[in-house]
Design a protein around this motif. Structure first.
Motif, PDB file in Angstrom:
ATOM      1  N   LYS A  14       0.854  -1.189   0.000  1.00 25.51           N
ATOM      2  CA  LYS A  14       0.000   0.000   0.000  1.00 25.51           C
ATOM      3  C   LYS A  14       0.893   1.244   0.000  1.00 25.51           C
ATOM      4  CE  LYS A  14      -3.894  -2.353   2.172  1.00 25.51           C
ATOM      5  NZ  LYS A  14      -4.837  -2.393   3.303  1.00 25.51           N
ATOM      6  N   ASP A  15       0.845   2.048   1.058  1.00 25.02           N
ATOM      7  CA  ASP A  15       1.649   3.274   1.099  1.00 25.02           C
ATOM      8  C   ASP A  15       2.980   3.074   1.820  1.00 25.02           C
ATOM      9  OD1 ASP A  15      -0.340   4.680  -0.215  1.00 25.02           O
ATOM     10  OD2 ASP A  15      -1.364   5.217   1.649  1.00 25.02           O
ATOM     11  N   THR A  16       3.260   1.832   2.240  1.00 23.63           N
ATOM     12  CA  THR A  16       4.486   1.552   2.988  1.00 23.63           C
ATOM     13  C   THR A  16       5.533   0.910   2.084  1.00 23.63           C
ATOM     14  OG1 THR A  16       3.209   1.204   5.014  1.00 23.63           O
ATOM     15  CG2 THR A  16       5.458   0.340   4.980  1.00 23.63           C
ATOM     16  N   VAL A  17       6.776   1.386   2.185  1.00 22.91           N
ATOM     17  CA  VAL A  17       7.883   0.783   1.442  1.00 22.91           C
ATOM     18  C   VAL A  17       8.506  -0.300   2.322  1.00 22.91           C
ATOM     19  CG1 VAL A  17      10.128   1.164   0.347  1.00 22.91           C
ATOM     20  CG2 VAL A  17       8.356   2.929   0.214  1.00 22.91           C
ATOM     21  N   LEU A  18       8.348  -1.566   1.939  1.00 24.19           N
ATOM     22  CA  LEU A  18       8.977  -2.645   2.696  1.00 24.19           C
ATOM     23  C   LEU A  18      10.478  -2.655   2.461  1.00 24.19           C
ATOM     24  CD1 LEU A  18       6.507  -5.665   2.322  1.00 24.19           C
ATOM     25  CD2 LEU A  18       6.911  -4.247   4.341  1.00 24.19           C
ATOM     26  N   PHE A  19      10.864  -2.601   1.199  1.00 26.03           N
ATOM     27  CA  PHE A  19      12.287  -2.420   0.876  1.00 26.03           C
ATOM     28  C   PHE A  19      12.401  -1.706  -0.465  1.00 26.03           C
ATOM     29  CE2 PHE A  19      11.166  -6.884  -0.101  1.00 26.03           C
ATOM     30  CZ  PHE A  19      11.396  -6.928  -1.469  1.00 26.03           C
ATOM     31  N   SER A  20      13.381  -0.789  -0.521  1.00 28.64           N
ATOM     32  CA  SER A  20      13.635  -0.045  -1.747  1.00 28.64           C
ATOM     33  C   SER A  20      14.424  -0.901  -2.726  1.00 28.64           C
ATOM     34  CB  SER A  20      14.414   1.238  -1.431  1.00 28.64           C
ATOM     35  OG  SER A  20      13.653   2.086  -0.599  1.00 28.64           O
ATOM     36  N   ALA A  21      14.475  -0.462  -3.976  1.00 33.09           N
ATOM     37  CA  ALA A  21      15.131  -1.226  -5.042  1.00 33.09           C
ATOM     38  C   ALA A  21      16.571  -1.561  -4.675  1.00 33.09           C
ATOM     39  CB  ALA A  21      15.090  -0.426  -6.339  1.00 33.09           C
ATOM     40  N   PHE A  22      16.938  -2.824  -4.863  1.00 30.61           N
ATOM     41  CA  PHE A  22      18.308  -3.247  -4.548  1.00 30.61           C
ATOM     42  C   PHE A  22      18.801  -4.278  -5.553  1.00 30.61           C
ATOM     43  CE2 PHE A  22      15.805  -6.504  -2.424  1.00 30.61           C
ATOM     44  CZ  PHE A  22      16.566  -7.662  -2.534  1.00 30.61           C
ATOM     45  N   GLN A  23      20.122  -4.460  -5.554  1.00 31.43           N
ATOM     46  CA  GLN A  23      20.776  -5.445  -6.411  1.00 31.43           C
ATOM     47  C   GLN A  23      21.479  -6.461  -5.508  1.00 31.43           C
ATOM     48  OE1 GLN A  23      20.341  -4.153  -9.580  1.00 31.43           O
ATOM     49  NE2 GLN A  23      19.766  -2.146  -8.769  1.00 31.43           N
ATOM     50  N   LEU A  24      21.491  -7.717  -5.916  1.00 31.09           N
ATOM     51  CA  LEU A  24      22.220  -8.746  -5.166  1.00 31.09           C
ATOM     52  C   LEU A  24      22.536  -9.905  -6.096  1.00 31.09           C
ATOM     53  CD1 LEU A  24      23.251  -9.875  -2.415  1.00 31.09           C
ATOM     54  CD2 LEU A  24      20.987 -10.922  -2.130  1.00 31.09           C
ATOM     55  N   THR A  25      23.765 -10.384  -6.028  1.00 35.07           N
ATOM     56  CA  THR A  25      24.142 -11.596  -6.752  1.00 35.07           C
ATOM     57  C   THR A  25      24.805 -12.563  -5.783  1.00 35.07           C
ATOM     58  OG1 THR A  25      26.309 -10.687  -7.378  1.00 35.07           O
ATOM     59  CG2 THR A  25      24.500 -10.380  -8.932  1.00 35.07           C
ATOM     60  N   ILE A  26      24.514 -13.842  -5.956  1.00 38.74           N
ATOM     61  CA  ILE A  26      25.152 -14.895  -5.162  1.00 38.74           C
ATOM     62  C   ILE A  26      25.647 -15.951  -6.141  1.00 38.74           C
ATOM     63  CG2 ILE A  26      24.940 -16.544  -3.277  1.00 38.74           C
ATOM     64  CD1 ILE A  26      22.557 -15.005  -2.248  1.00 38.74           C
ATOM     65  N   SER A  27      26.913 -16.276  -6.038  1.00 38.68           N
ATOM     66  CA  SER A  27      27.526 -17.250  -6.930  1.00 38.68           C
ATOM     67  C   SER A  27      27.622 -18.612  -6.271  1.00 38.68           C
ATOM     68  CB  SER A  27      28.924 -16.770  -7.344  1.00 38.68           C
ATOM     69  OG  SER A  27      28.846 -15.526  -8.009  1.00 38.68           O
ATOM     70  N   ALA A  28      27.985 -19.606  -7.053  1.00 37.44           N
ATOM     71  CA  ALA A  28      28.243 -20.938  -6.506  1.00 37.44           C
ATOM     72  C   ALA A  28      29.360 -20.842  -5.476  1.00 37.44           C
ATOM     73  CB  ALA A  28      28.640 -21.890  -7.635  1.00 37.44           C
ATOM     74  N   ASN A  29      29.324 -21.707  -4.463  1.00 40.24           N
ATOM     75  CA  ASN A  29      30.323 -21.719  -3.383  1.00 40.24           C
ATOM     76  C   ASN A  29      30.318 -20.428  -2.570  1.00 40.24           C
ATOM     77  OD1 ASN A  29      31.919 -23.109  -5.999  1.00 40.24           O
ATOM     78  ND2 ASN A  29      31.843 -24.365  -4.157  1.00 40.24           N
TER      79      ASN A  29
END
Length: 345
Positions: A14-29
């Protein structure tokens, strides 16, 4: 090899931001922990599982988008949910055999039982197991499923010490097998238990938590430098200690500081962290960042104050804008000082 890629992911309720736009990568190991509130964690997990639409952004697992093929996408994910279910009338061995069959796995039952330390419970019905032993049985499914991305939701919540050790060992075993692991938790100690790569996710986005291991600190001190040059520097981070690791927080992250039995504690997002500095030292360091010594035992971040409540002529309280609406005492002498700071008469 990149297993998980999150691009510009954002969620509003609704009018609440739970989380703003973000980037994340996780590789093998690789193991990554994301520390957040329960609401944020729940929303992110549902988005990852395709049960809740994101407000914007994309998620790729092995370069597969859930919008392209949900079945192929979900095939690459294995989740240890906080509230997984079990068949209480079945034995441990029955469960392990069921997991092995349903995932068409060649992983030996005996080896998995050993990894989760349930080899001596094979003939015991699930209903007779302790809560911690049941959590280890949940964990066994991950080995049979053999997905590329493993997601742990609060994996060591309310479990005994032995089970915490089993989880840590299992996470490292899965990492060694080339898996990408994402730990979602609201407990900083849990986040730090398996990795030094820890982020905080909130309405302002994703932020790395700076970690310094004491072991690394000792290694750095082993060599004798030829010359030590001390230069004046302004250190903006506030260090706290979690187990054997030093966690560094930016001043704006801190809601307030409380002194109890001679020990200072930083309060951040509902969690308390012991700090090695005294209240006087912290006051001196934090004044430039808008902190105020409102009471002998409290230092508050004025940017987090929502209300100033007057109960009597000599009794005052500061109410913060955090989730729990924390109430901080304000002494009479400090009330006059605060009014002057705010330009009030």
């Amino acid at each position: 090899m990149e297993i998980l890629k999150i691009t510009d992911l954002e969620k509003h309720n609704k009018d609440t931001v739970l989380f703003s736009a973000f980037q994340l990568t996780i590789s093998a190991n690789e193991i990554v922990s994301v520390h957040s509130s329960m609401n944020v964690r729940s929303a992110l997990l549902k988005i990852l599982m395709g049960e809740l639409p994101a407000s914007s952004g994309s998620i790729y697992i092995n370069e597969k988008d859930i919008n392209e093929s949900k079945r192929s996408y979900l095939k690459n994910i294995s989740v240890l949910f906080l509230d997984d279910g079990l068949y209480e009338r079945l034995t441990v061995k029955d469960h392990l055999s069921f997991y092995q069959a349903i995932f068409s796995s060649n992983f030996p039952i005996e080896e998995v039982a050993r990894l989760v330390q349930l080899e001596d419970k094979s003939k015991v019905r699930v209903g007779k197991l302790t809560f911690s032993e049941q959590r280890r049985l949940h964990l066994s499914r991950i080995f049979f499923q053999n997905a590329e991305l493993i997601i742990f939701e609060e994996p060591d919540q309310n479990v005994d010490l032995e089970t915490k050790r089993v989880f840590i060992k299992a996470a490292r075993e899965l990492k060694a097998r080339g898996k990408a692991i994402l730990v979602l938790t609201g407990n900083m100690e849990s986040a730090l238990a398996v990795t030094d790569t820890v982020y905080r996710l909130d309405d302002k986005g994703l932020h790395p938590i700076e970690i310094q291991s004491e072991e690394n600190e000792e290694e750095m001190q082993e060599g004798e430098p030829e010359e030590i040059i001390i230069q004046p520097a302004r250190f903006e981070k506030i260090p706290t200690k979690v187990n054997d690791k030093i966690v560094l927080f930016d001043p704006p992250e801190i809601d307030y500081i409380e002194s109890s039995d001679g020990q200072s504690h930083l309060n951040i997002k509902g969690e308390s962290y012991p700090c090695m500095f005294t209240m006087t030292e912290l006051e001196s360091r934090l004044i430039p960042y808008g902190f105020f010594r409102c009471h002998r035992s409290y230092i508050v971040n004025l940017q987090k104050v929502r209300e100033v409540i007057t109960w009597t002529r000599n009794s005052f309280t500061l109410v913060l804008n955090d989730e729990s609406k924390s109430s901080i005492p304000l002494s009479k002498s400090k009330m006059a000082e605060l009014k002057e700071m705010l330009g009030l008469k």
